[in-house]
Design an enzyme around this catalytic site. Sequence first.
Site, short mmCIF file in Angstrom:
data_model
loop_
_atom_site.label_atom_id
_atom_site.label_comp_id
_atom_site.label_asym_id
_atom_site.label_seq_id
_atom_site.Cartn_x
_atom_site.Cartn_y
_atom_site.Cartn_z
N CYS A 127 5.89 -14.12 2.27
CA CYS A 127 6.04 -12.92 3.00
C CYS A 127 4.91 -12.80 3.88
CB CYS A 127 6.40 -11.72 1.86
SG CYS A 127 6.48 -10.00 2.89
N CYS A 155 11.65 -13.95 2.23
CA CYS A 155 11.17 -14.61 1.13
C CYS A 155 12.28 -15.56 0.11
CB CYS A 155 10.25 -13.70 0.03
SG CYS A 155 11.38 -12.36 -0.64
N SER A 181 10.38 -3.31 -14.45
CA SER A 181 11.43 -3.33 -13.42
C SER A 181 12.63 -4.21 -13.75
CB SER A 181 10.75 -4.37 -12.25
OG SER A 181 10.27 -5.24 -12.59
N GLY A 183 -0.48 0.26 -4.98
CA GLY A 183 -1.96 -0.16 -4.60
C GLY A 183 -2.85 0.25 -5.59
N ASP A 236 14.49 -10.17 -15.94
CA ASP A 236 13.34 -10.24 -15.28
C ASP A 236 13.52 -10.05 -13.79
OD1 ASP A 236 10.63 -9.51 -14.74
OD2 ASP A 236 9.84 -11.36 -15.55
N ASP A 237 12.70 -9.61 -13.08
CA ASP A 237 13.22 -9.38 -11.52
C ASP A 237 12.92 -10.48 -10.87
OD1 ASP A 237 10.14 -8.98 -10.29
OD2 ASP A 237 10.07 -8.00 -12.10
N TYR A 253 11.45 -4.83 -7.34
CA TYR A 253 10.49 -4.68 -7.80
C TYR A 253 9.29 -3.73 -7.40
CZ TYR A 253 5.78 -6.07 -9.92
OH TYR A 253 4.50 -5.94 -10.43
N ASN A 281 0.47 1.07 5.90
CA ASN A 281 1.14 0.01 4.86
C ASN A 281 1.95 -0.92 5.71
OD1 ASN A 281 4.06 0.81 2.85
ND2 ASN A 281 2.56 -0.96 2.73
N GLY A 282 1.45 -1.92 5.24
CA GLY A 282 2.19 -3.18 6.15
C GLY A 282 1.14 -4.29 6.32
N CYS A 302 0.83 -1.17 0.00
CA CYS A 302 0.05 -0.05 0.03
C CYS A 302 0.88 1.12 -0.07
CB CYS A 302 -1.09 0.10 1.16
SG CYS A 302 -2.09 -1.35 1.43
#
Length: 466
Positions: free
Chosen positions: A392, A445, A293, A39, A355-356, A252, A113-114, A10
């Site tokens: 995550c 992750c 990205s 978001g 790619d990321d 990303y 955010n979180g 977010c």
Amino acid sequence: MGNDKLKEECGVFGVYLKETDPTIARTVFYALIALQHRGQESAGIAVSNGEEILYHKNLGLVNEVFDEKVLDSLQGKISIGHVRYSTTGSNTAVNAQPFVVKYKNGFLAVAHNGNLVNADILRRDLEEKGAFFQTTVDSEVIAHLIARETKSDLIDAIIKTMEYIKGSYALALMTLDSLIAIRDPYGLRPLCLGKLNGGYLISSESCAFNTLGAEFIRDVEPGEILVINEKGVNSIKPFNAKKSLCIFEFVYFARPDSTIDGINVHRARFNAGRILASECPCDADLVIGVPDSGTAAAMGFAYESGIPYGVGLIKNRYIGRTFIQPGQKLRSLGVRLKLNPLKEEIKGKRLVMIDDSIVRGTTSGQIVKMLKEAGAKEVHVRITSPPVKYSCYFGIDTPTKKELIASSLSIEEIMKSIGADSLGYLSTEGLIKSTGKEKGFCLGCFTGEYPVEVPREGRKYLFEKC
């Protein structure tokens, strides 16, 4: 690309001005557009006029939720805004933020955010004590915890709340007379402070300051509380901090023109490409990036390897949030509507595709197939992060572990699954090195090691009622 990327978290933003400004909501509106990448499900703005908190929020992109009439109705000297991607709770209008509550000590607005890893325990305890919840998101737990401390002043109530909650949070709070920024003791999510026309701003990313022509002052430190009011900016640091910023911000999530904790996102991605070229070299004719990205990293890979950089994939920027995923028989159409190969550039060439990340592997396979159908002789895939093996729990919507292709397949098996001629990932050490720092990141992750204890699996719809 569709549902095969880790989803953004977010974005929060706040502004404090010395005088009432009829355009304050527009300032937040433009900032939220700059943070839209964080978001795309809902957006909201709340404004304090000194007597009450006015707000408007709904499902949709920022420019879908707000029009001139709504913005004109939100006038005051303090404001906070939010763009949401749901990580706990479903995508419904009632779950849009900011949350605005009136309690014994006054008005409070909260934008978060979180993700809290102990939200279920805290909510159950609050409900047993008579609390009534209007939403199914963990952010409302924060508002309840602060509001119940009626015998404490606001800052003491915030500190007590921070002692209870576990997980990630970058918070923008607003009372009738103050703007408050809070970052969790691990600094998992980014938050920064800026200045504009004598007033102060807080934002998830510095790119919003660039949009407004504002001055970046500094990052909010892990565990820090900033109280901004007529007295200026007061910093309170009640906790011992141990920085563990989510490193995926650089892989990303963040915009390339943002700087987070002193690290420029574009430069980190360029460096990641350079290091990847050293760690996973390849004999090829052209380096291309999967936009957006992968673009800076592809430039870095080309710079280090000496292989020419080119544009091999064109991104359609007008698909929009409401794109409907096709059925199984037309699934590849979803990728083709967003990306199209530049046949004249790639035909007959051996490509390095940057790619990321690879999450489920479905999109990567479709892109490789598309490039080969367009005439690429070979497609060598290089990824600017280590294999994503674990979920995550700190504000990123990841699939369950069993859905993550790297949790069950080897690199060789993933390579065959996506149809690549070779596959290489950036090492954990290389990713850290790309930031220019030596430590201070959450790598959960990739490694399964988290800064705080986490539940066994992600529980996005934890509070949904059956």
